[in-house]
Write an enzyme that holds these catalytic residues in place. Structure first.
Site, PDB file in Angstrom:
ATOM      1  N   GLU A 271       0.816  -1.212   0.000  1.00 38.18           N
ATOM      2  CA  GLU A 271       0.000   0.000   0.000  1.00 38.18           C
ATOM      3  C   GLU A 271       0.848   1.261   0.000  1.00 38.18           C
ATOM      4  OE1 GLU A 271      -4.099   1.559   2.172  1.00 38.18           O
ATOM      5  OE2 GLU A 271      -2.978  -0.118   3.024  1.00 38.18           O
ATOM      6  N   HIS A 292       9.695 -26.383   1.155  1.00 36.60           N
ATOM      7  CA  HIS A 292       9.179 -27.541   0.436  1.00 36.60           C
ATOM      8  C   HIS A 292       8.132 -27.146  -0.600  1.00 36.60           C
ATOM      9  CE1 HIS A 292      11.131 -30.478   3.161  1.00 36.60           C
ATOM     10  NE2 HIS A 292      11.021 -29.488   4.025  1.00 36.60           N
ATOM     11  N   LYS A 403     -13.176   1.876  -2.270  1.00 32.69           N
ATOM     12  CA  LYS A 403     -14.116   2.200  -1.191  1.00 32.69           C
ATOM     13  C   LYS A 403     -15.303   3.000  -1.721  1.00 32.69           C
ATOM     14  CE  LYS A 403     -10.864   2.362   2.723  1.00 32.69           C
ATOM     15  NZ  LYS A 403     -10.247   3.252   3.735  1.00 32.69           N
TER      16      LYS A 403
END
Length: 430
Positions: A271, A292, A403
């Site tokens: 951000e 792994h 938003k």
């Protein structure tokens, strides 16, 4: 905090000692700008003043009325939850309260939690600077209703962290709730060392002063040279590597206590630095588990990554029992800590042998002081990177766009961003 840059020298991508020396003059200029911002308490830069400005007594007093809760629910999103979660995950032991973070609005997960938790012995910690964050307020209303349905007086079990104005501030004033003030000039993702990140730590009884002292010790190391400041060394090095093609930064702690730290780092890095077509994509891994899985890509895939290996120098240990099993007798007499250290060093050497850049970050131990050092150090590193990259570190325009679009879709106002949803192209395969 200790930072070792040895394994970015002569790698591909990588830097040379001469490049670091030339970069150091730019670090000095950037440090002057950061210092000016701190002295003037400018937006964003004020976060680096928190070791001096945060009032730990105020935080302790605000949660005094809640005596050893069985559970703590933090209702917040992004920086309003990740800092608290990182500190708590690093320090928590079985005798501490269970902690939950409502940082999403997935109804399945929230229903499952509210159906199983004992709300009568739960403290709700609701966090929103504006007091209007849609996800946070929606979840808080749901929790309020669940408490009412369980005959629990929500106002006796709630602490609020918010700004001077807004819905949460009005609610807190109306119901005489304990309130902590979000500090001015501190973006959410830089707020872990403030009231935002420390309320849960106070509820858990952690040593807030030791956390702040750890942060202060890193603040004291900020200087005009990357060779004198671990934080600046990391910020400058990752910037230099990104400029040379290392556009992914895989953070790999070798401590399960720091697994949530990688989540916090991902928000901080993405951000803050992802602007104007530049930035470095954070990836999350866990050592030794992801040796792994992901390590295959980091060692043999595209040369577009730097791996950041993080570990404590000291930790509790446990011996490995002796065994007569063929091929495993070498483990007997050693310990899990020794095995994990060998895994760490083998990963580091494996990457270096393949010419892949990696950086070692260490703290003495995962405790209050150590987590304070780590959080502050990485915040300062991020700000240094932003200065060198000439990005607006403390803004998040892409987040704000989303938003506004979501709010418009829910009928919360007229926003042109919401109209863009209707323009979605489809290529549906059924």
């Amino acid at each position: 905090m200790y930072v070792d840059l040895g394994n970015i020298l002569e790698t591909t991508p990588g830097v040379t000692p001469d490049i670091l020396d030339r970069l150091d003059s730019r670090v000095a200029t950037a440090h002057d700008r950061i210092q000016t911002g701190m002295e003037n308490e400018e937006h964003g830069y004020a976060a680096l003043n928190l070791p001096e400005t945060v009032d730990t007594d105020e935080i302790k007093t605000a949660v005094d009325r809640f005596d050893d809760p069985e559970s703590i629910i933090t209702v917040g999103i992004g920086g309003s939850a990740l800092g608290a979660a990182t500190i708590d995950a690093a320090l928590s032991t079985p005798d501490h309260a269970d902690t939950y973070y409502l940082d999403n609005v997935d109804p399945e997960a929230i229903n499952a939690l509210l159906e199983t938790i004992d709300l009568e012995d739960t403290v709700v910690n609701v966090v929103s600077r504006s007091g209007t964050t849609a996800e946070t307020l929606a979840n808080f209303l749901v929790v309020q209703e669940a408490m009412a349905d369980a005959d629990v007086e929500w106002s006796d079990r709630t602490v609020v962290t918010t700004g001077d104005e807004g819905n949460l501030r009005d609610l807190a004033d109306a119901h005489d709730l304990p309130v902590l003030r979000v500090p001015d000039g501190v973006p959410g993702r830089f707020s872990a060392l403030s009231t935002v990140g420390l309320a849960v730590a106070a509820l858990q009884g952690y040593d807030l002063d030791a956390i702040v002292e750890g942060a202060a010790s890193e603040a004291d190391k900020l200087s005009g040279s990357l060779y004198d400041s671990p934080a600046y060394a990391y910020g400058a090095a990752t910037y230099a590597l990104a400029e040379r093609g290392a556009l992914t930064n895989a953070l790999m702690p070798y401590s399960e206590d720091l697994e949530y730290f990688a989540e916090w780092f991902a928000q901080l890095w993405a951000e803050s630095l992802g602007k104007d077509g530049v930035g470095q994509t954070p990836a999350r891994a866990l050592g030794a588990t992801d040796q792994h899985s992901q390590l295959q890509l980091y060692r043999a895939g595209p040369r577009d990554k730097v791996v950041t290996l993080v570990r404590p120098r000291n930790r509790r240990d446990r011996q490995i029992p002796e065994t007569d099993l063929d091929g495993l007798s070498y483990l007997g007499g050693s310990s899990l800590g020794e095995l994990l250290a060998a895994e760490f060093e083998a990963t580091e050497a494996s990457l270096a042998a393949a010419g892949r850049p990696n950086i070692r970050i260490e703290i003495d131990r995962v405790d209050e002081r150590g987590i304070g050092e780590l959080l502050y150090g990485m915040e300062a590193a991020c700000i240094m990177y932003g200065e060198l990259a000439n990005v607006s570190t403390f803004t998040q325009p892409a987040v704000e766009w989303g938003k506004r679009a979501a709010r418009g879709l829910l009928g919360g106002g007229e926003f042109e961003e919401a109209a863009a949803v209707a323009d979605k192209r489809e290529l549906l395969i059924e």
